[in-house]
Design an enzyme around this catalytic site. Structure first.
Site, PDB file in Angstrom:
ATOM      1  N   ALA A   1      11.757  30.012  25.025  1.00  0.00           N
ATOM      2  CA  ALA A   1      11.082  31.263  25.407  1.00  0.00           C
ATOM      3  C   ALA A   1      11.940  32.076  26.370  1.00  0.00           C
ATOM      4  O   ALA A   1      11.417  32.849  27.170  1.00  0.00           O
ATOM      5  CB  ALA A   1       9.714  30.950  26.017  1.00  0.00           C
TER       6      ALA A   1
ATOM      7  N   THR B   1      26.136  39.879  28.821  1.00  0.00           N
ATOM      8  CA  THR B   1      25.752  38.518  28.480  1.00  0.00           C
ATOM      9  C   THR B   1      25.268  37.814  29.731  1.00  0.00           C
ATOM     10  O   THR B   1      25.137  38.437  30.805  1.00  0.00           O
ATOM     11  CB  THR B   1      26.903  37.801  27.731  1.00  0.00           C
ATOM     12  OG1 THR B   1      26.419  36.539  27.271  1.00  0.00           O
ATOM     13  CG2 THR B   1      28.130  37.585  28.594  1.00  0.00           C
TER      14      THR B   1
ATOM     15  N   ILE C   1      20.166  29.554  17.026  1.00  0.00           N
ATOM     16  CA  ILE C   1      20.953  30.686  17.535  1.00  0.00           C
ATOM     17  C   ILE C   1      22.121  30.205  18.394  1.00  0.00           C
ATOM     18  O   ILE C   1      22.990  30.987  18.745  1.00  0.00           O
ATOM     19  CB  ILE C   1      20.091  31.747  18.266  1.00  0.00           C
ATOM     20  CG1 ILE C   1      19.610  31.282  19.630  1.00  0.00           C
ATOM     21  CG2 ILE C   1      18.933  32.202  17.403  1.00  0.00           C
ATOM     22  CD1 ILE C   1      19.064  32.441  20.492  1.00  0.00           C
TER      23      ILE C   1
ATOM     24  N   ASP D   1      20.276  42.354  19.975  1.00  0.00           N
ATOM     25  CA  ASP D   1      20.236  40.926  19.619  1.00  0.00           C
ATOM     26  C   ASP D   1      19.241  40.662  18.485  1.00  0.00           C
ATOM     27  O   ASP D   1      19.491  39.843  17.602  1.00  0.00           O
ATOM     28  CB  ASP D   1      19.850  40.078  20.842  1.00  0.00           C
ATOM     29  CG  ASP D   1      20.988  39.956  21.842  1.00  0.00           C
ATOM     30  OD1 ASP D   1      22.148  40.230  21.471  1.00  0.00           O
ATOM     31  OD2 ASP D   1      20.716  39.585  23.002  1.00  0.00           O
TER      32      ASP D   1
ATOM     33  N   SER E   1      33.349  33.843  25.987  1.00  0.00           N
ATOM     34  CA  SER E   1      32.845  34.861  25.057  1.00  0.00           C
ATOM     35  C   SER E   1      33.776  35.074  23.866  1.00  0.00           C
ATOM     36  O   SER E   1      34.996  35.225  24.020  1.00  0.00           O
ATOM     37  CB  SER E   1      32.666  36.195  25.792  1.00  0.00           C
ATOM     38  OG  SER E   1      32.293  37.194  24.864  1.00  0.00           O
TER      39      SER E   1
ATOM     40  N   LYS F   1      21.709  40.361  31.580  1.00  0.00           N
ATOM     41  CA  LYS F   1      20.929  41.181  30.644  1.00  0.00           C
ATOM     42  C   LYS F   1      19.647  41.756  31.245  1.00  0.00           C
ATOM     43  O   LYS F   1      19.229  42.846  30.873  1.00  0.00           O
ATOM     44  CB  LYS F   1      20.572  40.363  29.391  1.00  0.00           C
ATOM     45  CG  LYS F   1      21.762  40.100  28.482  1.00  0.00           C
ATOM     46  CD  LYS F   1      21.329  39.391  27.215  1.00  0.00           C
ATOM     47  CE  LYS F   1      22.518  39.117  26.316  1.00  0.00           C
ATOM     48  NZ  LYS F   1      22.147  38.618  24.996  1.00  0.00           N
TER      49      LYS F   1
HETATM   50  N1  LIG Z   1      23.888  33.691  18.554  1.00  0.00           N
HETATM   51  C1  LIG Z   1      23.698  34.630  19.464  1.00  0.00           C
HETATM   52  O1  LIG Z   1      24.113  35.785  19.319  1.00  0.00           O
HETATM   53  C2  LIG Z   1      22.922  34.284  20.716  1.00  0.00           C
HETATM   54  C3  LIG Z   1      22.237  35.297  21.418  1.00  0.00           C
HETATM   55  C4  LIG Z   1      21.507  34.930  22.576  1.00  0.00           C
HETATM   56  C5  LIG Z   1      21.502  33.606  22.999  1.00  0.00           C
HETATM   57  N2  LIG Z   1      22.200  32.660  22.289  1.00  0.00           N
HETATM   58  C6  LIG Z   1      22.201  31.238  22.703  1.00  0.00           C
HETATM   59  O2  LIG Z   1      20.854  30.813  22.862  1.00  0.00           O
HETATM   60  C7  LIG Z   1      20.758  29.870  23.919  1.00  0.00           C
HETATM   61  C8  LIG Z   1      19.663  30.321  24.893  1.00  0.00           C
HETATM   62  O3  LIG Z   1      20.061  31.563  25.475  1.00  0.00           O
HETATM   63  P1  LIG Z   1      19.051  32.432  26.359  1.00  0.00           P
HETATM   64  O4  LIG Z   1      19.756  33.669  26.732  1.00  0.00           O
HETATM   65  O5  LIG Z   1      17.723  32.540  25.677  1.00  0.00           O
HETATM   66  O6  LIG Z   1      18.888  31.475  27.655  1.00  0.00           O
HETATM   67  P2  LIG Z   1      17.702  31.435  28.700  1.00  0.00           P
HETATM   68  O7  LIG Z   1      17.021  32.746  28.828  1.00  0.00           O
HETATM   69  O8  LIG Z   1      18.288  30.789  29.921  1.00  0.00           O
HETATM   70  O9  LIG Z   1      16.641  30.401  28.040  1.00  0.00           O
HETATM   71  C9  LIG Z   1      16.988  29.038  27.872  1.00  0.00           C
HETATM   72  C10 LIG Z   1      15.912  28.349  27.027  1.00  0.00           C
HETATM   73  O10 LIG Z   1      16.337  26.989  26.814  1.00  0.00           O
HETATM   74  C11 LIG Z   1      15.299  26.120  27.273  1.00  0.00           C
HETATM   75  N3  LIG Z   1      15.855  24.873  27.774  1.00  0.00           N
HETATM   76  C12 LIG Z   1      16.887  24.732  28.647  1.00  0.00           C
HETATM   77  N4  LIG Z   1      17.106  23.425  28.884  1.00  0.00           N
HETATM   78  C13 LIG Z   1      16.189  22.730  28.145  1.00  0.00           C
HETATM   79  C14 LIG Z   1      15.905  21.346  27.965  1.00  0.00           C
HETATM   80  N5  LIG Z   1      16.613  20.385  28.597  1.00  0.00           N
HETATM   81  N6  LIG Z   1      14.914  21.006  27.105  1.00  0.00           N
HETATM   82  C15 LIG Z   1      14.191  21.954  26.481  1.00  0.00           C
HETATM   83  N7  LIG Z   1      14.418  23.287  26.614  1.00  0.00           N
HETATM   84  C16 LIG Z   1      15.399  23.662  27.431  1.00  0.00           C
HETATM   85  C17 LIG Z   1      14.584  26.899  28.351  1.00  0.00           C
HETATM   86  O11 LIG Z   1      13.316  26.343  28.581  1.00  0.00           O
HETATM   87  P3  LIG Z   1      12.606  26.543  30.012  1.00  0.00           P
HETATM   88  O12 LIG Z   1      11.937  27.887  29.976  1.00  0.00           O
HETATM   89  O13 LIG Z   1      11.648  25.404  30.085  1.00  0.00           O
HETATM   90  O14 LIG Z   1      13.675  26.453  31.077  1.00  0.00           O
HETATM   91  C18 LIG Z   1      14.547  28.282  27.707  1.00  0.00           C
HETATM   92  O15 LIG Z   1      13.546  28.361  26.722  1.00  0.00           O
HETATM   93  C19 LIG Z   1      22.158  29.782  24.542  1.00  0.00           C
HETATM   94  O16 LIG Z   1      22.812  28.653  24.009  1.00  0.00           O
HETATM   95  C20 LIG Z   1      22.836  31.054  24.080  1.00  0.00           C
HETATM   96  O17 LIG Z   1      24.235  30.909  23.955  1.00  0.00           O
HETATM   97  C21 LIG Z   1      22.892  32.974  21.148  1.00  0.00           C
END
Ligand SMILES: NC(=O)c1ccc[n+]([C@@H]2O[C@H](COP(=O)([O-])OP(=O)(O)OC[C@H]3O[C@@H](n4cnc5c(N)ncnc54)[C@H](OP(=O)(O)O)[C@@H]3O)[C@@H](O)[C@H]2O)c1
Length: 278
Positions: free
Chosen positions: A133, A65, A221, A106, A18, A69
């Site tokens: 999603a 995080t 993101i 967020d 983090s 969440k």
């Molecule tokens: N910049 C920021 O402040 C911020 C804030 C939040 C998150 N993030 C980043 O955003 C990313 C996602 O976070 P999250 O919290 O949304 O995670 P999450 O709830 O676990 O969702 C992960 C997403 O990635 C998809 N995914 C995972 N592996 C994949 C693959 N091999 N091919 C295609 N799609 C894939 C998943 O699809 P499925 O549904 O099919 O599994 C789902 O849509 C992370 O890298 C996180 O660090 C950044």
């Protein structure tokens, strides 16, 4: 407040990656405030005990995080309508009576990061394509709709998860099959990657950009690395890009307002200090 030692934290499992402690401790120094922001490694089964300890320890609140969440929603005493709609809490505020309030900042971070790069950005300029999603996608879709987006093409590897998101957000969201993701870029004004693909240690997002207008804005993101393969490819073909780190930086602003009654600034100096660690 001058005599009080201010405390806040980020809870996650794991937590060592983090950048939040660096962000918030930068602001303590910048505002000349005595305080500290600490990373806490909290496994999901200890989240309730950890959150309930915050008032006794004089913490003003904490960020949450991965993977805490959603779980926190059932623990805190109140959840505001935004966090309820998004389905996740990114920030807990300890109220004067010790009650815990859950909010989600967020979406604010997403919107204000885009506005920092593109001050005249309009979410209603044309269709937005959102890839993914998960929790991040829900905040992005909330932010797009809050800014007036009328058409969001939502595409996720797992179709049913995208359908669930669309049901929660109404008519502006149209679900697109994963196999149709390349074609969905046709005519788009904006593209946002919210999947973990492109993050360090993960393969790049598998998405062909040839149908995407070069006028479209592209945001990822994911912020480690600073410029993901998607953003690099978009930049090379002439699209304007918005990197992901600022979403993290900007979501800290409303957290500080709620915890400490102070409005911190996202400055170039802050951004450079954190980018140097990515
Ligand atoms: N910049 C920021 O402040 C911020 C804030 C939040 C998150 N993030 C980043 O955003 C990313 C996602 O976070 P999250 O919290 O949304 O995670 P999450 O709830 O676990 O969702 C992960 C997403 O990635 C998809 N995914 C995972 N592996 C994949 C693959 N091999 N091919 C295609 N799609 C894939 C998943 O699809 P499925 O549904 O099919 O599994 C789902 O849509 C992370 O890298 C996180 O660090 C950044």
């Amino acid at each position: 407040m001058a005599d009080r030692f201010l405390l806040a934290a980020v809870m996650g499992w794991p937590i060592s990656q983090s950048r939040s402690p660096m962000l918030h401790n930068f602001w303590f120094a910048r505002h000349g405030l005595k305080g500290s922001y600490v990373p806490l490694a909290i496994p999901p089964e200890r989240l309730e005990a950890a959150l309930r300890a915050l008032p006794a320890l004089n913490f003003s609140g904490c960020n949450l995080t991965i993977p805490l969440k959603q779980k926190a929603m059932a623990i805190v005493d109140e959840v505001d309508i935004t966090a309820r709609t998004i389905g996740a809490i990114s920030c807990v505020v300890v109220k004067e009576d010790g009650r815990l309030a859950g909010v989600n900042n967020d979406w604010y971070g997403f919107v204000h990061n885009v506005l920092e790069f593109v001050p005249d950005w309009r979410a209603d300029a044309g269709p937005a394509v959102v890839i993914g999603a998960g929790g991040g996608a829900r905040a992005v879709v909330y932010g797009l709709i809050a800014r007036g987006a009328r058409e969001i093409r939502l595409c996720n590897r797992t179709f049913e998860r995208a359908q669930g998101l669309a049901e929660a957000f109404g008519d502006a969201v149209r679900v697109v099959r994963w196999d149709d993701r390349h074609a969905a870029l046709d005519g788009a004004a904006m593209l946002v990657n919210t999947t973990s693909q492109g993050m360090v240690g993960q393969p790049p997002l598998d998405l062909r950009l040839d149908k995407l207008p070069t006028t479209a804005l592209v945001n990822d993101i994911v912020y480690i690395p600073r410029e993901t393969p998607l953003l690099a490819a978009a930049r090379v073909r002439g699209n304007r890009i918005v990197t992901g780190l600022g979403m993290l930086l900007h979501q800290g602003v409303p957290a500080w307002q709620a915890w400490f009654g102070v409005t911190p600034q996202v400055t170039a100096e802050l951004r450079a200090a954190i980018e140097a660690t990515l």
